[in-house]
Design a protein around this motif. Structure first.
Motif, mmCIF file in Angstrom:
data_model
loop_
_atom_site.group_PDB
_atom_site.id
_atom_site.type_symbol
_atom_site.label_atom_id
_atom_site.label_comp_id
_atom_site.label_asym_id
_atom_site.label_seq_id
_atom_site.Cartn_x
_atom_site.Cartn_y
_atom_site.Cartn_z
ATOM 1 N N VAL A 206 -7.500 -2.621 9.640
ATOM 2 C CA VAL A 206 -7.981 -1.241 9.478
ATOM 3 C C VAL A 206 -9.510 -1.277 9.519
ATOM 4 O O VAL A 206 -10.134 -2.025 8.767
ATOM 5 N N VAL A 218 -6.340 5.233 5.878
ATOM 6 C CA VAL A 218 -4.982 5.056 6.399
ATOM 7 C C VAL A 218 -4.232 6.379 6.388
ATOM 8 O O VAL A 218 -3.578 6.767 7.373
ATOM 9 N N HIS A 233 2.191 5.558 2.086
ATOM 10 C CA HIS A 233 1.694 4.219 2.404
ATOM 11 C C HIS A 233 1.346 3.478 1.123
ATOM 12 O O HIS A 233 1.199 4.087 0.053
ATOM 13 N N TRP A 345 -6.238 -1.268 14.133
ATOM 14 C CA TRP A 345 -5.015 -0.553 13.778
ATOM 15 C C TRP A 345 -3.786 -1.231 14.408
ATOM 16 O O TRP A 345 -2.977 -0.592 15.078
#
Length: 768
Positions: A206, A218, A233, A345
């Motif tokens: 990330v 995120v 998440h 990602w």
């Protein structure tokens, strides 16, 4: 050079050892005191009660029913009786497919042995004078091999035809098995109960953002790019230091319980220990008070570390487990590229929670390439430099080598029985002992590489172990063993004759592999079912540490299939069988006995003992298929080289076709069946989602997934919700809230993300 007498003595020793292990197991498994050692899986399932709770004092420990001892082999038909579908429900698909590897061995080598003994053995045996007139050492076994065929003989056509038959039969069996296992995997995934990993992907690398935390970033990214499917998440924490504290505290607690139990048994004397290194030196103190203070100290450090992880942004890794409302949404996300930059990602299917190797999630993604390069170099040096000590062992594991090192033992070694023992038993056991620590070393190397699931760690470790076995155990034993055994021939002949000598000598190495198969594959497998080490450890824990029924359950060590070491060892038997099926068919019956015994033993262990740590849905099967194909190609190339030294010019060119056909077959299987093991069809995902929605329209999926991927160290806390990410929200206006400031007011521009306007099109542009 081992003779038939030497092989017979080695077979007798290993058969007696195997029988002794099986009889010992048959007796020990009937004793009530050992019930948790030999049937732990049924205790963990809650369907078996302890037999030590009722009856007289003696009955609690010893089985006095003499009739039960007469049926000491009843475990074998009982293990074979359970149907495969029931076995899958009971133990999982991984275990059921693992057993099919042994069945493949029987399917391959039983017909091969029949054909080889019907055709090749008579063709080889009926030659006379070939080995007698050569300058190499040989035994009676070599008269059954291709070494007994004279140069340029037309009889090599029989070996060529049989090689073609064996290749086509192997490919046919592998094709059918790949088709069956792929179908089993898809059926298993379709019929399996709901699991968190079906809805979850692991997001790595990330990108950093000065305006938002990892959790906020995120949530923002997936609400924009997967707004119809994103659910929640869980960010990944670096809890490795906390894990060490918890592990140390548990060890201290075990010692505290041990001394407390010791004191309870004899209150007249307080137990003591020394404060120095390993309790061997230093001041002598009260042991219970010492460990109580240690536990209190570690508890304080543990609480402090927990708070640090919760509130320190540096403890949050640039990774997260992202869960979706549907399996379809998770499948799309895991199998697609998320941004223009393919290094950011990164998404992949999340392993099931039991399969996650949490320590490696804390490794920065950018360091993984360096780590894997380092391990690749280390594997190369370990594999090829390990050949030096193996060559040394091979030189000593024969009569000539021992007599050179210890010449004063020559009169004893030359005794017929001792000589037969050394040549028929010592080489196999020496190599077996030499390889004991290798799987542990390779697993540590795989962990250093940074893989995030136990299943992948085991598969990677298995790949290294197979390479090591191929280079050192197989090729190394052949090359070094041949060189040492035929050293006199090499010295006293011209250089042009050396390849011919090697061509004759390689089949003779079958005697060494026969001894290895008997030691490792017969006695070793029988020793597996005895479970001597878990038996001793359980009774030590039961005597010194167990105070409650929960303690007794924790003392059980059911273990699991050690795929990282056992599967490469199985592949060695496939390699030996395929290589020597045409060259020295006498080896095949020994391998068949191994596969039959191992299948029965491991079926029993899987049903009654092993408790698998994870379920990968047979994801390892493409590796199994690929290694058998590799063994088949190696056997073809070795036979090609062997026939070239035999001046079989007419038959040799036709062998060139076999590797080409085999590689084409492997590519076909890879393209046709392997996608089922690495991807999840969207059609299957949609069908399962539709059925689940119809059956459970009010299912609260968010509650089910919310804490599924919370680190195990935090699962017992009351404030678990503080570790979870964003929740399910509905955004009717399609605006995604963000904590980012306007670019005009942002001191440091966002390198990867940013927004000057809250409108969705601009946000999408920024994400791209």
């Amino acid at each position: 050079m081992a003779t038939l007498t030497d092989i017979g003595l080695a077979a007798a020793i290993n058969i007696l050892s195997a029988i002794a292990f099986l009889i010992a197991f048959a007796v020990l498994r009937l004793q009530p005191i050992n019930d948790r050692v030999y049937f732990p899986k049924w205790y963990l399932k809650g369907v078996r009660g302890s037999p030590t709770r009722s009856g007289t004092f003696v009955h609690k420990f010893v089985n006095l029913n003499l009739r039960s001892y007469l049926r000491f082999l009843e475990w074998m038909p009982a293990a074979l009786r359970m149907p495969e579908p029931e076995l899958i429900d009971h133990a999982g698909l991984d275990s059921a497919v693992y057993l099919r590897i042994y069945l493949i061995g029987l399917k391959l080598f039983v017909p091969m042995a029949i054909l080889a003994f019907a055709i090749l053995v008579p063709v080889n045996w009926t030659n006379s004078g070939t080995l007698e007139n050569s300058k190499v050492e040989y035994s009676d076994i070599d008269k059954l091999s291709i070494s007994n065929i004279p140069l340029g003989s037309q009889r090599f056509w029989a070996h060529l035809v049989v090689a073609y038959a064996f290749t086509f039969w192997t490919c046919y069996v592998l094709l059918k098995e790949y088709e069956i296992v792929a179908s089993m995997r898809l059926h298993f995934l379709a019929s399996e109960k709901r699991r968190p990993d079906q809805f979850t992907v692991l997001v790595r690398n990330v990108p950093p953002d000065p305006d938002e935390s990892v959790s906020e970033l995120v949530e923002h990214f997936f609400l924009v790019n997967h707004r119809d499917h994103y659910l929640t998440h869980q960010v990944v924490f670096n809890a490795n230091k906390l894990a060490k504290l918890v592990k140390t505290k548990k060890q201290m607690q075990n010692w505290h319980d041990y001394y407390q139990l010791k004191y309870d048994r004899d209150p007249s004397k307080r137990p003591t220990r020394k404060t120095g290194f390993l309790g061997l030196c230093g001041d002598e103190v009260d042991a219970i008070e010492f460990y109580t203070s240690k536990i209190d100290e570690l508890s304080e450090k543990e609480a402090t570390e927990r708070e640090t992880i919760k509130h320190n942004s540096k403890s949050i890794m640039p990774a997260a487990f992202v869960s979706f409302r549907t399996r379809w949404g998770a499948a799309v996300c895991s199998q697609t590229q998320q941004t223009r930059n393919p290094t950011l990602w990164l998404t992949e299917w999340a392993p099931e929670p039991r399969d996650v190797y949490w320590q490696n999630l804390a490794i920065p993604f950018v360091s993984l390439t360096v780590r894997r390069l380092t391990v690749a170099v280390a594997t190369f040096f370990l594999t090829f430099f390990f050949m030096i000590p193996i060559a040394f062992v091979q030189s000593l594991a024969n009569i000539e080598g021992i007599e050179k090192v210890v010449p004063f033992l020559k009169p004893i070694i030359e005794e017929k029985t001792i000589k037969a023992f050394i040549q028929g038993f010592l080489p196999g056991i020496a190599l077996k002992i030499f390889l004991i620590l290798l799987p542990t070393i390779l697993m540590l190397m795989s962990k250093f590489e940074g893989f995030t699931s136990l299943s992948v760690l085991e598969r990677r470790s298995a790949s290294k172990y197979y390479l090591f076995i191929l280079v050192n155990v197989f090729l190394g034993s052949i090359i070094t063993g041949t060189a040492f055994q035929q050293l006199n021939s090499f010295i006293h002949q011209s250089a042009t004759e050396i390849p011919k000598t090697i061509g004759v000598s390689i089949p003779q190495k079958a005697t060494f592999f026969i001894t290895y198969v008997m030691v490792d594959g017969w006695a070793g497998i029988a020793g597996e079912i005895l479970r001597l080490k878990p038996l001793i450890i359980y009774h030590l824990k039961n005597f010194f540490l167990v105070k409650t029924e929960k303690d007794r359950e924790e003392a059980m060590d059911p273990g699991s299939i050690d795929f990282a070491s056992s599967e490469p060892q199985i592949q060695l038997y496939f390699l030996l069988g395929l290589v020597y099926a045409v060259v020295t068919p006498f080896l095949l019956p020994f391998i068949i006995i191994f596969f039959a015994l191992a299948y029965a033993v491991f079926r029993h262990q899987i049903i009654n003992v092993y408790n698998q740590e994870y379920e990968s849905g047979a994801a390892f099967w493409p590796d199994v298929h690929g290694r058998i194909i590799t063994a088949l190609i190696i056997s073809q190339l070795l036979l090609l080289g062997l026939l070239s030294t035999k001046h079989a010019a007419n038959s040799t060119p036709l062998l060139l076709v076999l590797p080409v056909l085999t590689i084409w077959f492997h590519r076909f299987c890879k393209n046709r069946y392997e996608p089922a093991f690495v991807k999840y069809p969207l059609q299957e995902a949609m069908m399962k989602d539709t059925l689940e929605h119809a059956r459970e329209p009010n299912l609260d999926l968010r509650a089910y997934l919310l804490n599924a991927y919370v680190h195990p160290l935090f699962k017992d806390e009351d404030d678990d919700d503080s570790f979870s990410g964003g929740g399910e929200q509905e955004y009717e206006n399609k605006l995604v809230p963000t904590k980012r400031q306007s670019r005009k007011n942002t001191p440091v521009p966002s390198k990867y993300n940013g927004s000057s306007s809250p409108s969705l099109p601009d946000i999408v542009k920024e994400q791209l």
